[in-house]
Write a protein that holds these residues in place. Structure first.
Motif, PDB file in Angstrom:
ATOM      1  N   SER A  23      44.038  46.737  38.520  1.00 14.94           N
ATOM      2  CA  SER A  23      43.229  46.479  39.709  1.00 14.94           C
ATOM      3  C   SER A  23      43.399  45.052  40.160  1.00 14.94           C
ATOM      4  CB  SER A  23      41.750  46.737  39.391  1.00 14.94           C
ATOM      5  OG  SER A  23      41.290  45.785  38.443  1.00 14.94           O
ATOM      6  N   ALA A  24      43.033  44.790  41.426  1.00 18.12           N
ATOM      7  CA  ALA A  24      43.186  43.451  41.992  1.00 18.12           C
ATOM      8  C   ALA A  24      42.381  42.433  41.204  1.00 18.12           C
ATOM      9  CB  ALA A  24      42.752  43.462  43.457  1.00 18.12           C
ATOM     10  N   GLU A  25      41.169  42.860  40.694  1.00 19.66           N
ATOM     11  CA  GLU A  25      40.320  41.926  39.966  1.00 19.66           C
ATOM     12  C   GLU A  25      40.995  41.480  38.672  1.00 19.66           C
ATOM     13  OE1 GLU A  25      39.340  44.763  41.295  1.00 19.66           O
ATOM     14  OE2 GLU A  25      38.092  43.989  42.926  1.00 19.66           O
ATOM     15  N   GLU A  26      41.773  42.399  38.050  1.00 20.21           N
ATOM     16  CA  GLU A  26      42.431  42.079  36.791  1.00 20.21           C
ATOM     17  C   GLU A  26      43.654  41.205  36.997  1.00 20.21           C
ATOM     18  OE1 GLU A  26      43.252  45.872  35.209  1.00 20.21           O
ATOM     19  OE2 GLU A  26      41.251  46.211  34.409  1.00 20.21           O
ATOM     20  N   THR A  27      44.379  41.412  38.103  1.00 18.83           N
ATOM     21  CA  THR A  27      45.625  40.681  38.323  1.00 18.83           C
ATOM     22  C   THR A  27      45.428  39.385  39.090  1.00 18.83           C
ATOM     23  OG1 THR A  27      46.027  41.988  40.307  1.00 18.83           O
ATOM     24  CG2 THR A  27      47.017  42.776  38.263  1.00 18.83           C
ATOM     25  N   CYS A  28      44.350  39.253  39.836  1.00 18.29           N
ATOM     26  CA  CYS A  28      44.093  38.032  40.599  1.00 18.29           C
ATOM     27  C   CYS A  28      43.159  37.139  39.781  1.00 18.29           C
ATOM     28  CB  CYS A  28      43.463  38.381  41.948  1.00 18.29           C
ATOM     29  SG  CYS A  28      43.200  36.940  42.995  1.00 18.29           S
ATOM     30  N   PRO A  29      43.624  35.953  39.364  1.00 18.15           N
ATOM     31  CA  PRO A  29      42.815  35.086  38.501  1.00 18.15           C
ATOM     32  C   PRO A  29      41.465  34.707  39.103  1.00 18.15           C
ATOM     33  CG  PRO A  29      45.082  34.299  38.646  1.00 18.15           C
ATOM     34  CD  PRO A  29      44.928  35.368  39.669  1.00 18.15           C
ATOM     35  N   ASN A  30      41.465  34.360  40.398  1.00 21.23           N
ATOM     36  CA  ASN A  30      40.233  33.936  41.064  1.00 21.23           C
ATOM     37  C   ASN A  30      40.116  34.619  42.420  1.00 21.23           C
ATOM     38  OD1 ASN A  30      39.447  31.740  39.100  1.00 21.23           O
ATOM     39  ND2 ASN A  30      41.452  30.972  39.747  1.00 21.23           N
ATOM     40  N   PRO A  31      39.750  35.906  42.443  1.00 22.22           N
ATOM     41  CA  PRO A  31      39.740  36.654  43.711  1.00 22.22           C
ATOM     42  C   PRO A  31      38.802  36.102  44.762  1.00 22.22           C
ATOM     43  CG  PRO A  31      38.682  37.903  41.934  1.00 22.22           C
ATOM     44  CD  PRO A  31      39.351  36.742  41.305  1.00 22.22           C
ATOM     45  N   GLN A  32      37.735  35.433  44.340  1.00 21.89           N
ATOM     46  CA  GLN A  32      36.775  34.912  45.317  1.00 21.89           C
ATOM     47  C   GLN A  32      37.295  33.678  46.050  1.00 21.89           C
ATOM     48  OE1 GLN A  32      34.116  36.718  46.011  1.00 21.89           O
ATOM     49  NE2 GLN A  32      34.823  38.128  44.408  1.00 21.89           N
ATOM     50  N   THR A  33      38.089  32.883  45.362  1.00 20.49           N
ATOM     51  CA  THR A  33      38.589  31.641  45.971  1.00 20.49           C
ATOM     52  C   THR A  33      40.048  31.731  46.389  1.00 20.49           C
ATOM     53  OG1 THR A  33      39.141  30.783  43.780  1.00 20.49           O
ATOM     54  CG2 THR A  33      36.959  30.243  44.652  1.00 20.49           C
ATOM     55  N   ALA A  34      40.709  32.859  46.093  1.00 18.14           N
ATOM     56  CA  ALA A  34      42.133  32.988  46.409  1.00 18.14           C
ATOM     57  C   ALA A  34      42.363  33.118  47.909  1.00 18.14           C
ATOM     58  CB  ALA A  34      42.714  34.192  45.696  1.00 18.14           C
TER      59      ALA A  34
END
Length: 382
Positions: A23-34
């Motif tokens: 999932s995007a949450e697992e692969t993206c280190p900081n989804p909120q600030t990316a």
């Protein structure tokens, strides 16, 4: 026998499940600030459209709205710089389009595969990056284009997008007509980072952001063969996020089919080179290496497998590419955001006339070359 078949099927199923992106949450280190990807533009290239401001020829309307950028990288791959650039893009959970040179792709096929495996779009940039493509005969220039596509697709081990960028942005009406016949979209640029001339990462950051602000976004040109670009990219992406810019990811509606004869020729040369390097035996008795299927299925990226951003489909009609009366200099003019265009795409405006000839000369002879003068283009530096 049945037990063996069931075991084989189980192995295939396990392999398939293990290849499903997380999932995007697992692969993206900081989804909120990316920085992420705000929108996908899917392009139907069958009519040979031309995009970007840096051309004298009639082009398609600008598909980017205010504060939207497309990240593009030319000339690679070069592992020691391409790898950190890919890592930076992953860190910011965003995507780019890479226009690769055929010879470079053949030299580093694993890197080409990694770029595509990370969900980026792959286009081409000729076979050997000639200094001025339009100075060649049409036969030689089209061979450069076609051979580049065949080489990059072969290195990728799967079909690539029918996306092309002229070296030095040195386009011409006959070559644009060829691209149209072959269903290839051509991309110029709106923002030149000038990383071919700037070795200082801090100055490259300042230059790039200044040009992005002037153009209110646009198609941005980088090179993934430059150390300064690899060092500057994380800061550039951070600043784009802070300033409210959004990344648009380009995607093709279809894949490109290289000329079979060129694919066969390049594959034969590749096999011979592998045999010669891997074995001290005469080529006649050397074991033939296992080949990767050329038309393998395109792997699904994490971006496409999860919550996909809004997709805009562009399908321009075919047209004769006539000289539109513009110049390359107009592409560097600022793009303003009027109140009524706040949510619409914008077009470059005509550059203001210099105050005097002396003033014009002083601007032309700045230490950092003006990319819109085409001096960098004909020198083959970008």
């Amino acid at each position: 026998m049945i037990r063996l078949c069931l075991s084989a099927l189980a192995l295939v199923a396990a392999t398939a499940l293990s290849s499903i992106p997380a999932s995007a949450e697992e692969t993206c280190p900081n989804p909120q600030t990316a920085l992420g990807v705000s929108r996908i533009v899917e392009i139907d290239a069958k009519a040979g459209p031309l995009f970007g401001g840096f051309t004298k020829y009639e082009k398609e309307p600008r598909f980017l709205g205010p504060k939207e950028v497309v990240l593009t990288f030319d000339d690679g791959p070069m592992p020691k710089y391409t790898k950190p650039i890919l890592d930076a893009l992953d860190k910011f959970c965003t995507k780019a389009t890479f226009f690769y040179v055929g010879q470079m792709a053949q030299a580093y096929p694993d890197m080409v595969k990694e770029v595509m495996g990370r969900g980026h779009t792959m286009g081409t940039h000729t076979w050997s990056h000639p200094l001025n493509l339009r100075a060649m005969s049409l036969e030689r220039s089209t061979d450069q284009i076609e051979r580049g596509f065949a080489a990059v697709a072969l290195a990728a081990g799967q079909p690539i997008a029918p996306f092309f960028r002229f070296p030095g942005l040195s386009d011409s009406a006959p070559m644009l007509a060829h691209l149209q016949e072959r269903g290839i979209a051509a991309f110029t640029v709106d923002v030149v980072s000038n990383d071919s001339y700037i070795g200082s990462p801090s100055r490259l950051v300042a230059r790039t952001l200044d040009q992005v602000e002037r153009q209110n976004g646009g198609i941005v040109l980088f090179h993934d063969i430059k150390a300064s670009t690899a060092h500057a990219l994380p800061t550039i992406l951070t600043e784009l996020k802070k300033r409210g810019y959004k990344v648009v990811h380009l995607r093709s509606k279809s894949v490109f089919e290289p000329l079979p004869a060129l694919t066969a020729e390049l594959e034969a040369k590749r096999v011979a080179a592998v045999q010669k390097k891997a074995s001290g035996k005469p080529q006649a008795t050397a074991e033939k290496p296992k080949l990767v299927p050329f038309y393998a299925a395109i792997s699904t990226s994490t971006l496409e497998a999860t919550s996909e951003p809004e997709v805009t489909v562009l399908a321009p009609e075919a047209k004769e590419r006539v000289h539109a009366g513009g110049t390359h200099a107009t592409a560097s003019a600022p793009v303003a955001t009027s109140p009524e265009a706040a949510g619409e795409a914008t077009q470059p405006v005509t550059a203001a006339t210099p105050r005097s000839k002396k003033h014009a000369r002083s601007k032309r002879h700045k230490k950092e070359h003006d990319p819109m003068s085409l001096s960098g283009a004909v020198s083959g530096r970008w």
